[in-house]
Design a protein around this motif. Sequence first.
Motif, PDB file in Angstrom:
ATOM      1  N   VAL A 102       1.889   0.681  -9.757  1.00  0.00           N
ATOM      2  CA  VAL A 102       2.351   2.056  -9.566  1.00  0.00           C
ATOM      3  C   VAL A 102       1.339   2.962 -10.244  1.00  0.00           C
ATOM      4  N   ALA A 103       0.939   4.017  -9.544  1.00  0.00           N
ATOM      5  CA  ALA A 103      -0.043   4.951 -10.113  1.00  0.00           C
ATOM      6  C   ALA A 103       0.674   5.962 -11.003  1.00  0.00           C
ATOM      7  N   PHE A 131       8.795  10.175  -9.527  1.00  0.00           N
ATOM      8  CA  PHE A 131       9.016   9.822  -8.118  1.00  0.00           C
ATOM      9  C   PHE A 131       9.755  10.989  -7.489  1.00  0.00           C
ATOM     10  N   LYS A 166       5.614   9.075 -15.191  1.00  0.00           N
ATOM     11  CA  LYS A 166       5.676   8.787 -13.762  1.00  0.00           C
ATOM     12  C   LYS A 166       6.847   9.527 -13.139  1.00  0.00           C
TER      13      LYS A 166
END
Lengths: 308, 278
Positions: free
Chosen positions: A63-64, A23, A21
């Motif tokens: 959360v993707a 961000f 992930k």
Amino acid sequence: MVGPTSMTGAGVPIDVAGLTKRFGSVLAVDDVSFRVEPGRVTGFLGPNGAGKTTTLRCLLGLVAPTAGRATIGDVLYRQLSDPIGTVGAALEAASFHPGRSARDHLAVLALGAGLPEARIDEVLAIVGLDTVSDRRTGTYSMGMRQRLALAAALLGDPPVLILDEPGNGLDPAGIAWLRDLLRGLASEGRTVLMSSHVLSEVQQTVEEVLILAKGRLVRHGPLRELEDPASKAVVVRTPTPERLRDALREAGMVEAGSSDATIRVTGSTPAAVGAAAFRHQVELHELSAEPSDLERIFLELTGGEDQP
Amino acid sequence: MSRLALTAEGSVGHPSLRRLVRSELLKIRSTRLWWALLLGAVLLVLVQAGFTAAFEGEDQGFGDVSVLPPGDDPELLRTVYTQGFFGGYIFALILGITGLTGEYRYETITPTFLVAPRRHPVVVAKLIGHLVVGAGYGVACTAAAILAGGLVLVAKGFDLGLTADGVPRAIAMSVLAMALWTLIGIGVGTLITNQIAAILVGVAVAYIVEPLAGLVLSVVDAEAVGKFLPTAATTGLFESFDYGQSLLTWWQGGLVLLGYAGLFATLGVLLSVRRDIT
């Protein structure tokens, strides 16, 4: 202990495969893979900011992921037919409206999930909030919030529990209570994954550990293995290191990585080292057991900053 | 193993819209905000409706364009009885804004989406729940407007005039408009999830930016645009006093307001579905 509908049958594992992930420019989780087995308590350890919460949020469909998969019993959380009856999650102890009572908080969730009202009383009793359930959560202490978050996780009597820092804000008695509760739930065949940034908090609770640092999984294995006594060292400090070395050689002890006045001895105990020194009348200034491998790894990762 | 039929679609555990709406209504009922806002709305409505009725036939202080029609004119009656909307809609807007932003502010959005991981139905349920409560605000505020405005009119020797030309429709529309403005609030809350910022922006746009924009547009001879602004469209829907502005007809205004509510509601659903909850 969780109620009349307590689970039976085979457990449900958690699988994380190649989970990543990002961000913006921050890589929060970096290609993490692991499996959490049912029937035991697994600790998800790492310093604050290691990516634990993001991993759990990916697992829960909040959360993707940028890449990879996180599943519960091979199913994405979003595709579970009965989410609350499959996974109970407590992510932050602050997820309550301060003006809403604990009972109403649980009732909102129970209504949405179609659970009977009686279940609210059951979970309130399990976490010991039954006598204060009509108070607004804004008046609750941190420990009470943790208990309410746990009550919400238990609402659907799920085979999988995912708890983010459930020990935060609990006093030692609360930690002991949590340990017994989670071990009891695991012994019923449930999958219990709990995160923590404080090793000592979970050391008595978990059987299996996952250690995350800077978004990467750095360790995965049974706690017992990581705490292997053969890997523990005894640290001795003396003004006469040569005499101590003679004493240790005579006692058949293995010296490892020493410097000047400080000598490290592996595969022994402070008592045995002390006895050998005493026989040769060697003066000692320090005699201590070095932290276990697990603690050392953990301290290296955290820089010791988050230890209480 | 029946409880763990993990892949079966539409089992008992999957939240239905009906359940989610009941859950949303309990969210509203279980904190004190809804009645604090309603109390503020009703008090403001009582004052506004009373004063509007008291000033029938008189200049409200802005020259010719602010001279209200006399107390027996249906336009005056429509204006007095829709003060329920004009006094209360900002509170309905705030109810809608907090209905969404509160979930982010207190992080209850996490358990909300854990119960219903497929997010469309949750947001739709939130819209329906707030539509219902917004309509309730509309009923209470309109009743307050009829009470205060009617008392003043009767005291001044006029009829209540509840059946006068266009009045029943204006009363019904003011309840509907209140509910629609609550939906607009949900949409504003989705666009601006910071609660304080969303309330400030919402109130500022409705009370300051829109009237100013209307004024500027009328000065530059662009009233044709100004009447499509949300509050002006609502005023057209009611056929209430226009302060010299040109307004849409009631059905045009209604369609425009429906359009705004639909746009904001759709934005609310689309944005909530994609967002990471961290």
